[in-house]
Scaffold this motif. Sequence first.
Motif, PDB file in Angstrom:
ATOM      1  N   ARG A 116      55.162 -39.580 -35.516  1.00 11.10           N
ATOM      2  CA  ARG A 116      54.525 -40.544 -34.625  1.00 11.10           C
ATOM      3  C   ARG A 116      53.962 -39.862 -33.379  1.00 11.10           C
ATOM      4  NH1 ARG A 116      59.334 -44.445 -32.718  1.00 11.10           N
ATOM      5  NH2 ARG A 116      59.471 -44.641 -34.993  1.00 11.10           N
ATOM      6  N   LEU A 117      53.092 -40.592 -32.710  1.00  8.16           N
ATOM      7  CA  LEU A 117      52.557 -40.167 -31.415  1.00  8.16           C
ATOM      8  C   LEU A 117      52.755 -41.311 -30.440  1.00  8.16           C
ATOM      9  CD1 LEU A 117      51.021 -38.296 -29.488  1.00  8.16           C
ATOM     10  CD2 LEU A 117      48.872 -39.190 -30.446  1.00  8.16           C
ATOM     11  N   THR A 118      53.591 -41.080 -29.437  1.00 12.32           N
ATOM     12  CA  THR A 118      53.895 -42.087 -28.426  1.00 12.32           C
ATOM     13  C   THR A 118      53.136 -41.766 -27.142  1.00 12.32           C
ATOM     14  OG1 THR A 118      56.111 -42.476 -29.338  1.00 12.32           O
ATOM     15  CG2 THR A 118      55.731 -43.148 -27.055  1.00 12.32           C
ATOM     16  N   VAL A 119      52.605 -42.797 -26.499  1.00 12.13           N
ATOM     17  CA  VAL A 119      51.951 -42.621 -25.205  1.00 12.13           C
ATOM     18  C   VAL A 119      52.767 -43.354 -24.146  1.00 12.13           C
ATOM     19  CG1 VAL A 119      49.853 -42.873 -23.856  1.00 12.13           C
ATOM     20  CG2 VAL A 119      49.702 -42.547 -26.320  1.00 12.13           C
ATOM     21  N   CYS A 120      53.132 -42.631 -23.104  1.00 16.31           N
ATOM     22  CA  CYS A 120      53.767 -43.235 -21.926  1.00 16.31           C
ATOM     23  C   CYS A 120      52.657 -43.534 -20.933  1.00 16.31           C
ATOM     24  CB  CYS A 120      54.796 -42.278 -21.334  1.00 16.31           C
ATOM     25  SG  CYS A 120      55.620 -42.914 -19.858  1.00 16.31           S
ATOM     26  N   VAL A 121      52.408 -44.815 -20.678  1.00 16.57           N
ATOM     27  CA  VAL A 121      51.274 -45.212 -19.853  1.00 16.57           C
ATOM     28  C   VAL A 121      51.726 -45.694 -18.484  1.00 16.57           C
ATOM     29  CG1 VAL A 121      49.880 -45.836 -21.860  1.00 16.57           C
ATOM     30  CG2 VAL A 121      51.215 -47.593 -20.701  1.00 16.57           C
ATOM     31  N   SER A 122      50.837 -45.549 -17.508  1.00 16.92           N
ATOM     32  CA  SER A 122      51.060 -46.053 -16.154  1.00 16.92           C
ATOM     33  C   SER A 122      50.431 -47.434 -16.016  1.00 16.92           C
ATOM     34  CB  SER A 122      50.451 -45.093 -15.127  1.00 16.92           C
ATOM     35  OG  SER A 122      51.105 -43.842 -15.152  1.00 16.92           O
ATOM     36  N   SER A 123      51.011 -48.249 -15.141  1.00 17.26           N
ATOM     37  CA  SER A 123      50.474 -49.583 -14.878  1.00 17.26           C
ATOM     38  C   SER A 123      49.997 -49.744 -13.441  1.00 17.26           C
ATOM     39  CB  SER A 123      51.525 -50.656 -15.182  1.00 17.26           C
ATOM     40  OG  SER A 123      52.708 -50.429 -14.422  1.00 17.26           O
ATOM     41  N   GLN A 124      50.312 -48.763 -12.574  1.00 16.68           N
ATOM     42  CA  GLN A 124      49.891 -48.807 -11.184  1.00 16.68           C
ATOM     43  C   GLN A 124      49.578 -47.396 -10.701  1.00 16.68           C
ATOM     44  OE1 GLN A 124      53.516 -50.746  -9.568  1.00 16.68           O
ATOM     45  NE2 GLN A 124      52.257 -52.538  -9.121  1.00 16.68           N
ATOM     46  N   VAL A 125      48.830 -47.308  -9.615  1.00 18.99           N
ATOM     47  CA  VAL A 125      48.660 -46.038  -8.909  1.00 18.99           C
ATOM     48  C   VAL A 125      49.814 -45.961  -7.925  1.00 18.99           C
ATOM     49  CG1 VAL A 125      47.150 -44.585  -7.518  1.00 18.99           C
ATOM     50  CG2 VAL A 125      46.145 -46.235  -9.125  1.00 18.99           C
ATOM     51  N   GLY A 126      50.798 -45.121  -8.205  1.00 17.24           N
ATOM     52  CA  GLY A 126      52.020 -45.094  -7.424  1.00 17.24           C
ATOM     53  C   GLY A 126      52.952 -46.205  -7.853  1.00 17.24           C
ATOM     54  N   CYS A 127      53.964 -46.502  -7.016  1.00 15.90           N
ATOM     55  CA  CYS A 127      54.915 -47.556  -7.344  1.00 15.90           C
ATOM     56  C   CYS A 127      55.576 -48.059  -6.064  1.00 15.90           C
ATOM     57  CB  CYS A 127      55.983 -47.026  -8.297  1.00 15.90           C
ATOM     58  SG  CYS A 127      57.189 -48.283  -8.814  1.00 15.90           S
ATOM     59  N   PRO A 128      55.697 -49.390  -5.888  1.00 12.56           N
ATOM     60  CA  PRO A 128      56.306 -49.931  -4.679  1.00 12.56           C
ATOM     61  C   PRO A 128      57.821 -50.085  -4.749  1.00 12.56           C
ATOM     62  CG  PRO A 128      55.433 -51.719  -5.984  1.00 12.56           C
ATOM     63  CD  PRO A 128      55.104 -50.449  -6.732  1.00 12.56           C
ATOM     64  N   MET A 129      58.442 -49.785  -5.888  1.00 16.88           N
ATOM     65  CA  MET A 129      59.861 -50.086  -6.069  1.00 16.88           C
ATOM     66  C   MET A 129      60.779 -49.065  -5.398  1.00 16.88           C
ATOM     67  SD  MET A 129      59.089 -52.779  -7.487  1.00 16.88           S
ATOM     68  CE  MET A 129      60.697 -53.489  -7.713  1.00 16.88           C
ATOM     69  N   ALA A 130      60.304 -47.835  -5.197  1.00 16.98           N
ATOM     70  CA  ALA A 130      61.022 -46.813  -4.424  1.00 16.98           C
ATOM     71  C   ALA A 130      62.414 -46.504  -4.944  1.00 16.98           C
ATOM     72  CB  ALA A 130      61.091 -47.213  -2.957  1.00 16.98           C
ATOM     73  N   CYS A 131      62.582 -46.466  -6.274  1.00 19.50           N
ATOM     74  CA  CYS A 131      63.869 -46.063  -6.842  1.00 19.50           C
ATOM     75  C   CYS A 131      64.209 -44.667  -6.332  1.00 19.50           C
ATOM     76  CB  CYS A 131      63.815 -46.080  -8.360  1.00 19.50           C
ATOM     77  SG  CYS A 131      63.506 -47.733  -9.049  1.00 19.50           S
ATOM     78  N   ASP A 132      65.442 -44.461  -5.893  1.00 24.33           N
ATOM     79  CA  ASP A 132      65.788 -43.261  -5.141  1.00 24.33           C
ATOM     80  C   ASP A 132      65.709 -41.984  -5.962  1.00 24.33           C
ATOM     81  OD1 ASP A 132      66.576 -42.236  -2.586  1.00 24.33           O
ATOM     82  OD2 ASP A 132      68.538 -41.795  -3.453  1.00 24.33           O
ATOM     83  N   PHE A 133      65.834 -42.089  -7.281  1.00 25.59           N
ATOM     84  CA  PHE A 133      65.872 -40.907  -8.144  1.00 25.59           C
ATOM     85  C   PHE A 133      64.546 -40.671  -8.865  1.00 25.59           C
ATOM     86  CE2 PHE A 133      67.576 -44.702 -10.119  1.00 25.59           C
ATOM     87  CZ  PHE A 133      66.749 -44.847 -11.213  1.00 25.59           C
ATOM     88  N   CYS A 134      63.507 -41.413  -8.497  1.00 27.72           N
ATOM     89  CA  CYS A 134      62.236 -41.373  -9.237  1.00 27.72           C
ATOM     90  C   CYS A 134      61.126 -40.777  -8.385  1.00 27.72           C
ATOM     91  CB  CYS A 134      61.853 -42.780  -9.673  1.00 27.72           C
ATOM     92  SG  CYS A 134      60.276 -42.882 -10.561  1.00 27.72           S
ATOM     93  N   ALA A 135      60.407 -39.799  -8.923  1.00 27.47           N
ATOM     94  CA  ALA A 135      59.349 -39.113  -8.185  1.00 27.47           C
ATOM     95  C   ALA A 135      58.180 -40.031  -7.862  1.00 27.47           C
ATOM     96  CB  ALA A 135      58.851 -37.909  -8.992  1.00 27.47           C
ATOM     97  N   THR A 136      57.847 -40.954  -8.769  1.00 28.12           N
ATOM     98  CA  THR A 136      56.698 -41.825  -8.544  1.00 28.12           C
ATOM     99  C   THR A 136      56.872 -42.660  -7.283  1.00 28.12           C
ATOM    100  OG1 THR A 136      56.382 -41.981 -10.942  1.00 28.12           O
ATOM    101  CG2 THR A 136      55.189 -43.552  -9.583  1.00 28.12           C
ATOM    102  N   GLY A 137      58.063 -43.241  -7.126  1.00 31.96           N
ATOM    103  CA  GLY A 137      58.328 -44.077  -5.973  1.00 31.96           C
ATOM    104  C   GLY A 137      58.302 -43.323  -4.664  1.00 31.96           C
ATOM    105  N   LYS A 138      58.555 -42.013  -4.704  1.00 30.25           N
ATOM    106  CA  LYS A 138      58.542 -41.209  -3.477  1.00 30.25           C
ATOM    107  C   LYS A 138      57.130 -41.059  -2.927  1.00 30.25           C
ATOM    108  CE  LYS A 138      62.976 -40.278  -3.692  1.00 30.25           C
ATOM    109  NZ  LYS A 138      63.917 -40.859  -2.722  1.00 30.25           N
TER     110      LYS A 138
END
Length: 356
Positions: A116-138
Amino acid sequence: MVSTTNDSLEGALTTQSTHRPLLGMTQAELTDWVQTQGQPTYRGKQLHQWIYGKGARSLADITVFPKTWRQTMEQVSVGRSEIHHRSIAPDQTVKFLLRLDDGHIIEAVGIPTEKRLTVCVSSQVGCPMACDFCATGKGGFIRNLATHEIVDQVLTVQEDFAQRVSNIVFMGMGEPLINAHNVVQAVKCLNQDIGIGQRSITISTVGIPGQIRRLAQHNLQVTLAVSLHASNQPLRTQLIPSAQQYPLKDLLDECREYVAITGRRVTFEYVLLAGLNDCEDHAVELSQLLRGFQSHVNLIPYNPIDEVDYQRPSRQRVNQFTDSLKAAGVAVTVRYSRGLEKDAACGQLRASKVGD
């Protein structure tokens, strides 16, 4: 902190455009559009085939169209992005930095296996949730992605691998249920126009009050994955600031409603952080929370980022946590993320070349 309690946020953040790109339109909508341009009805089917089947990036690419009409339509946007950067991990996972029309950069990840070929897609530019262990939220939050910007990620990966995409996970940059309208429209497009089964699509969420219930009303056959990451409210609030607005009990009650409405089980994502949420007591608490629940737990050993000093637990600790859940009758799988060496693993996505 970003308020996520009602539809006003989603409406305020939705991308508006004076011209709707062609990507994301159904065949019927494309047919209506070509007719408004003075073209015969059958051009709509041709346009649909070239955009979704052949990956046309502009009307100039569509050689079955009259040359004079193509020239007059040069400014019409199909809605495709450009590959800004591409990197390959040793396990052949490919991270794509994609440049959007407004210059913003997002990430998509192609994850190949033998079957199979799986794609992990984004839904926003950045992220407002700011999960402490996640690079996107930083990196903060900029805007929602439009439907065509989500669908484009799948077509880009499919073209780059020269292989049909079989699975999609909305686990890239952003919180999908803040951008629920465009995410749902993208799911329908990926299913109906590209031909990817809804049961092969997963929508991941930290949990936005009321949005899981609203997602259930769309009667999609997707998998819902809820990022839990803690077995009690104080610890979850520490890791996920937005959890302060959404008590764990209320989140789980809404998940139970989702199961009742859709008949589909819920997957719970749980990132294991050494010495923080991976103890025996946490496994016991988690099993009690999920007792009698039609669910499955994905345990994800932490993937490191530069901004914080959390540690990945030892394999022995992971196995002990897993065994405790199994002993309590909880369905559980350990998921070691792909693409770790290129910062393409779960929790590592950011719109930069860090790690490349």
